[in-house]
Design a protein around this motif. Structure first.
Motif, mmCIF file in Angstrom:
data_model
loop_
_atom_site.group_PDB
_atom_site.id
_atom_site.type_symbol
_atom_site.label_atom_id
_atom_site.label_comp_id
_atom_site.label_asym_id
_atom_site.label_seq_id
_atom_site.Cartn_x
_atom_site.Cartn_y
_atom_site.Cartn_z
ATOM 1 N N VAL A 54 0.840 -1.204 0.000
ATOM 2 C CA VAL A 54 0.000 0.000 0.000
ATOM 3 C C VAL A 54 0.874 1.254 0.000
ATOM 4 O O VAL A 54 0.591 2.216 -0.722
ATOM 5 N N CYS A 55 1.949 1.256 0.782
ATOM 6 C CA CYS A 55 2.866 2.406 0.802
ATOM 7 C C CYS A 55 3.512 2.605 -0.562
ATOM 8 O O CYS A 55 3.635 3.742 -1.048
ATOM 9 N N ALA A 56 3.924 1.519 -1.206
ATOM 10 C CA ALA A 56 4.559 1.621 -2.524
ATOM 11 C C ALA A 56 3.568 2.162 -3.555
ATOM 12 O O ALA A 56 3.920 3.018 -4.384
ATOM 13 N N LEU A 57 2.320 1.695 -3.533
ATOM 14 C CA LEU A 57 1.301 2.190 -4.467
ATOM 15 C C LEU A 57 1.005 3.670 -4.225
ATOM 16 O O LEU A 57 0.859 4.444 -5.174
ATOM 17 N N THR A 58 0.936 4.053 -2.967
ATOM 18 C CA THR A 58 0.661 5.452 -2.644
ATOM 19 C C THR A 58 1.791 6.346 -3.123
ATOM 20 O O THR A 58 1.543 7.393 -3.749
ATOM 21 N N LEU A 59 3.016 5.956 -2.854
ATOM 22 C CA LEU A 59 4.157 6.752 -3.312
ATOM 23 C C LEU A 59 4.213 6.824 -4.847
ATOM 24 O O LEU A 59 4.516 7.866 -5.425
ATOM 25 N N TYR A 76 3.908 10.233 -7.053
ATOM 26 C CA TYR A 76 4.960 10.558 -8.013
ATOM 27 C C TYR A 76 4.362 10.772 -9.405
ATOM 28 O O TYR A 76 4.712 11.731 -10.113
ATOM 29 N N ALA A 77 3.446 9.890 -9.811
ATOM 30 C CA ALA A 77 2.818 10.014 -11.130
ATOM 31 C C ALA A 77 2.006 11.305 -11.219
ATOM 32 O O ALA A 77 2.054 12.015 -12.236
ATOM 33 N N ALA A 78 1.267 11.634 -10.177
ATOM 34 C CA ALA A 78 0.448 12.843 -10.196
ATOM 35 C C ALA A 78 1.320 14.088 -10.314
ATOM 36 O O ALA A 78 1.007 15.014 -11.074
ATOM 37 N N VAL A 79 2.421 14.115 -9.599
ATOM 38 C CA VAL A 79 3.302 15.278 -9.645
ATOM 39 C C VAL A 79 4.005 15.370 -10.989
ATOM 40 O O VAL A 79 4.120 16.449 -11.578
ATOM 41 N N SER A 80 4.472 14.267 -11.528
ATOM 42 C CA SER A 80 5.227 14.306 -12.782
ATOM 43 C C SER A 80 4.332 14.589 -13.987
ATOM 44 O O SER A 80 4.762 15.231 -14.942
#
Length: 178
Positions: A11-16, A20-24
């Motif tokens: 869950v932590c990996a998916l959230t990060l 990251y995708a949203a920011v990039s």
């Protein structure tokens, strides 16, 4: 217990990854600032005009024209002038007075040039850069002979000088309020 720990890490990996995708993919920070810094515009609808074409001291036909403009909202609030009469005046001067359109070569008419002249003319009369864009919604020519004939099929010889553009969908029609 190990399953719960692995699910938590997953869950932590998916959230990060999602952050990251949203920011990039949101673009560069300067792009959003430029979009917000753009001047807000208002749509001012022009009137449908029937302008006579005079050749050899006789009316030979009519231009049917509808040209609208977009104006700088902030400057329009300060100017307090009706824009629609300025549009009419510019079109009348260009199409009838200056004879901007040569009917035999109307198919090669420079619409961009007309837009520039209308924009520059209105801005020159107002005294500031009020008009930000020009929309040619209709520009046609009807000959007097076609209009006087009782045959509706003959009217199909209308010369379409410019393809009509659509006004902005989200535009607030101001008409003659400015």
């Amino acid at each position: 217990m190990i399953k719960i720990l692995l699910v938590g890490l997953w869950v932590c990996a998916l959230t990060l990854g999602g952050v990251y995708a949203a920011v990039s993919f949101s673009g560069k920070p300067g792009e959003n600032a430029e979009a917000k810094a753009e001047t807000p515009t208002e749509y001012v609808a022009g009137e449908i005009l029937s302008l006579p074409v005079v050749t050899d001291n006789a009316v030979t036909g009519y231009f049917l024209a509808k040209v609208s403009v977009t104006v700088d909202s902030e400057k329009a609030k300060k100017v307090h002038l009706p824009i629609a009469p300025y549009i009419t005046d510019q079109l009348f001067g260009l199409l009838v007075g200056d004879k901007l359109i040569d009917l035999p070569t109307a198919g090669s008419f420079d619409v961009a040039g007309l837009k520039t002249k209308v924009k520059d003319g209105i801005n020159g009369k107002v005294g500031e850069e009020l008009v930000t864009g020009v929309i040619v919604e209709q520009l046609d020519f009807l000959s007097k002979a076609d209009l006087n004939s009782g045959d509706p099929k003959r009217r199909s010889s209308t010369i379409k000088i410019a393809e009509g553009e659509k006004p902005p969908v989200s535009a607030k029609a101001e008409g003659a309020s400015h």
